[in-house]
Design an enzyme around this catalytic site. Sequence first.
Site, PDB file in Angstrom:
ATOM      1  N   CYS A 177      39.362  26.531 -26.525  1.00 46.00           N
ATOM      2  CA  CYS A 177      40.334  25.999 -25.564  1.00 46.00           C
ATOM      3  C   CYS A 177      40.576  24.506 -25.765  1.00 46.00           C
ATOM      4  CB  CYS A 177      39.836  26.249 -24.147  1.00 46.00           C
ATOM      5  SG  CYS A 177      39.556  27.981 -23.757  1.00 46.00           S
ATOM      6  N   ASP A 180      40.040  19.572 -30.274  1.00 47.26           N
ATOM      7  CA  ASP A 180      40.522  18.292 -30.822  1.00 47.26           C
ATOM      8  C   ASP A 180      41.569  18.586 -31.894  1.00 47.26           C
ATOM      9  OD1 ASP A 180      40.890  15.823 -32.010  1.00 47.26           O
ATOM     10  OD2 ASP A 180      38.770  15.289 -31.961  1.00 47.26           O
ATOM     11  N   GLU A 256      39.335  21.960 -17.747  1.00 47.67           N
ATOM     12  CA  GLU A 256      39.737  20.608 -17.334  1.00 47.67           C
ATOM     13  C   GLU A 256      41.000  20.168 -18.059  1.00 47.67           C
ATOM     14  OE1 GLU A 256      36.679  21.610 -17.638  1.00 47.67           O
ATOM     15  OE2 GLU A 256      35.904  21.161 -15.649  1.00 47.67           O
ATOM     16  N   GLU A 257      41.079  20.479 -19.357  1.00 48.82           N
ATOM     17  CA  GLU A 257      42.268  20.101 -20.120  1.00 48.82           C
ATOM     18  C   GLU A 257      43.488  20.880 -19.638  1.00 48.82           C
ATOM     19  OE1 GLU A 257      42.972  17.822 -22.416  1.00 48.82           O
ATOM     20  OE2 GLU A 257      40.989  16.965 -22.118  1.00 48.82           O
TER      21      GLU A 257
END
Length: 281
Positions: A177, A180, A256-257
């Site tokens: 998920c 980077d 969170e992203e």
Amino acid sequence: MGRGKTKAQKRADWRNSRDENNPEMPRKKFYRQRAHANPFSDHHLSYPASPDDMDWSTYYPGFVAQNPLDNGEPQKTETSSTLAASRSLTKDVEVVDIGCGFGGLLVALAPLLPDSLILGLEIRVQVTHFVQDRIRALRAQNQEKNLYQNIACLRANTMKFLPNFFRKGQLSKIFICFPDPHFKVRKHKARIVSSTLNSEYAYALRPGGIVYTITDVESLHQWMVEHLEGHPSFERISPEEEAADPCVEVMKKETEEGKKVERNSGPKFVALFRRVEDPPW
């Protein structure tokens, strides 16, 4: 005039003041760290020589099997195999969140997949500590309901040591998920989806198992789709089946992203891939 406490000292003071019997939820400001870690660096990680050497009992204490060796008789010196038997679980870890961040997906999946042991893998020290403390607090706050016993987090470098933790065909789901993006071409070798790493995912996933991917970077989405579709062990799942999978909605909203992208009205690109059966040969 003396200088105030450093951030590290404040972190230590806050952790030392916590009540282990009734832990409060951790606060991110005491676990701050750089957003990314170099996966090629030596992070002084601890990892088992093989999956059979891994002690999962401290991560999933609610699922520790009764010791088959404890028969009341004096035991001889324990070998690595008898040690493994003495700390075995009633079931295997089968769902993994690679780069779990602050654990939003883990916490959301716990009640959705109550019969599965779910593990978050995170390379950053402070972030791993945050998730572990978060799980500890959730377990303490939900003791009567016996919730969140099926999730755990450990510090690991997936790019190097995934086969050290999981046997062939052990996993049913792998979540990747908002990884980077590593935008620079010279950094593409650090992307968590690649031809080489996809073979390791195929090794750990059982036939029918699923790799879930999501990102807000379209070029990275195209990269992941290209590399997973191009691997002989994976086939892309249809949009209809993808939409019917409840894990997809959780993946979109609970990380969170994902929440950050939602607040900024950004795009989310999702693709799921099924592990196909190996050829007869």
